[in-house]
Design an enzyme around this catalytic site. Sequence first.
Site, PDB file in Angstrom:
ATOM      1  N   VAL A 245       0.846  -1.194   0.000  1.00 42.91           N
ATOM      2  CA  VAL A 245       0.000   0.000   0.000  1.00 42.91           C
ATOM      3  C   VAL A 245       0.880   1.241   0.000  1.00 42.91           C
ATOM      4  CG1 VAL A 245      -2.012  -1.084   1.072  1.00 42.91           C
ATOM      5  CG2 VAL A 245      -0.223  -0.094   2.538  1.00 42.91           C
TER       6      VAL A 245
ATOM      7  N   ARG B 161       4.091   2.535  -2.664  1.00 42.43           N
ATOM      8  CA  ARG B 161       4.196   2.983  -4.047  1.00 42.43           C
ATOM      9  C   ARG B 161       4.702   1.813  -4.883  1.00 42.43           C
ATOM     10  NH1 ARG B 161       1.469   6.627  -2.631  1.00 42.43           N
ATOM     11  NH2 ARG B 161       1.803   8.885  -2.894  1.00 42.43           N
TER      12      ARG B 161
ATOM     13  N   ASP C 177      -2.078  -2.676  -3.908  1.00 47.84           N
ATOM     14  CA  ASP C 177      -2.901  -1.512  -4.238  1.00 47.84           C
ATOM     15  C   ASP C 177      -2.165  -0.584  -5.190  1.00 47.84           C
ATOM     16  OD1 ASP C 177      -5.240   0.169  -3.955  1.00 47.84           O
ATOM     17  OD2 ASP C 177      -3.984   1.527  -2.792  1.00 47.84           O
TER      18      ASP C 177
ATOM     19  N   GLU D 161       2.090   1.997 -13.380  1.00 48.86           N
ATOM     20  CA  GLU D 161       0.760   2.343 -12.881  1.00 48.86           C
ATOM     21  C   GLU D 161       0.214   3.526 -13.664  1.00 48.86           C
ATOM     22  OE1 GLU D 161      -0.960   4.297  -8.843  1.00 48.86           O
ATOM     23  OE2 GLU D 161       0.211   2.453  -8.526  1.00 48.86           O
TER      24      GLU D 161
ATOM     25  N   HIS E  76      -5.101   1.402  -6.733  1.00 47.58           N
ATOM     26  CA  HIS E  76      -4.587   2.537  -5.969  1.00 47.58           C
ATOM     27  C   HIS E  76      -5.741   3.313  -5.327  1.00 47.58           C
ATOM     28  CE1 HIS E  76      -1.044   5.612  -5.638  1.00 47.58           C
ATOM     29  NE2 HIS E  76      -1.751   5.539  -4.527  1.00 47.58           N
ATOM     30  N   VAL E  77      -6.461   2.640  -4.465  1.00 46.86           N
ATOM     31  CA  VAL E  77      -7.630   3.237  -3.812  1.00 46.86           C
ATOM     32  C   VAL E  77      -7.456   3.323  -2.290  1.00 46.86           C
ATOM     33  CG1 VAL E  77      -9.259   2.622  -5.627  1.00 46.86           C
ATOM     34  CG2 VAL E  77      -8.789   0.969  -3.812  1.00 46.86           C
TER      35      VAL E  77
END
Length: 316
Positions: A230, A232, A255, A260, A279-280
Amino acid sequence: MTSTRTPAVWMPFPAEGFDGLPEGFDYHVWDGEQDYPADPADCAFYVVPYMKAATIVSRPLMDMTRVRVVQTLTAGIDHVEPVLDRLPAGVRLCNAQGVHEASTAELALALILASLRGFPGFVRGQDEEEWKAGFYPALADKSVLIVGYGSIGSAIEDRLAPFECARVARVARSARTTARGPVHPLDDLPALLPEADVVVLSTPLNPSTKGLVDADFLAAMPDGALLVNVARGPVVDTTALLRELESGRLRAALDVTDPEPLPAGHRLWHAPNVLITPHVGGSTSAFLPRAKRLVAGQLSRFAAGEPMQNVVRTTG
């Protein structure tokens, strides 16, 4: 665009209905659009648009010759840090500590539980009308290692507390002591990883953490261990992770990814034993009210000439 002597504030939400904003500023809404709402040279306080590309949010900074504060709405600052050396001396860069801890920690726990308990397979089974009964790993009695023990890492441990983990170990850039126990330095990872059933990454992205989770890091994790990211995407070497996933030795719940957004056709989408969310971590109903409270508080301090909170770097 005409210049004004009144200091300007750029932020990605309108001032109308925004409680707590101090008077004495010209407020402008800018959320990354091509056109600017005013002359960037008049901006004194820049609230960086949320979840926009680095190339977008850094574009007006080059012309913000009077800016004094750059306030991100993210915990990480990697998307604005590369351009800071081109700003005037004395500009304070502040992050969004206090905004994302709860939401990101919630997601970290959800990813751990969903992956261990087999939720991706259950969803596929529901789609196929297939009853996927059986035994699945529990979080209870597992050893968890949190890599990156700042405010988010601490919030993750808060939420692990009721789950009867056998052990929670903590790693950060430097060693220190907390009420819960010691925080180990990064150099201790080789000794800690072989004992970790679950490794949670919540570290910022910087030169010391880019590619931290490489082939050697992953090889030190025990068979069947779960990697949760969670932080990067570039903290993890995607090629090295794919080798471990495709061999069936490790599992992952991500995530964030590198690259990305994860493009269509990428091998990671269909690798075995991986759960991916887009990525939430911070994108929840908790974000906007907490972000507005942060911005209002920071602007009030700025207007009063008081020290800023969450200062992570000052230019010059």
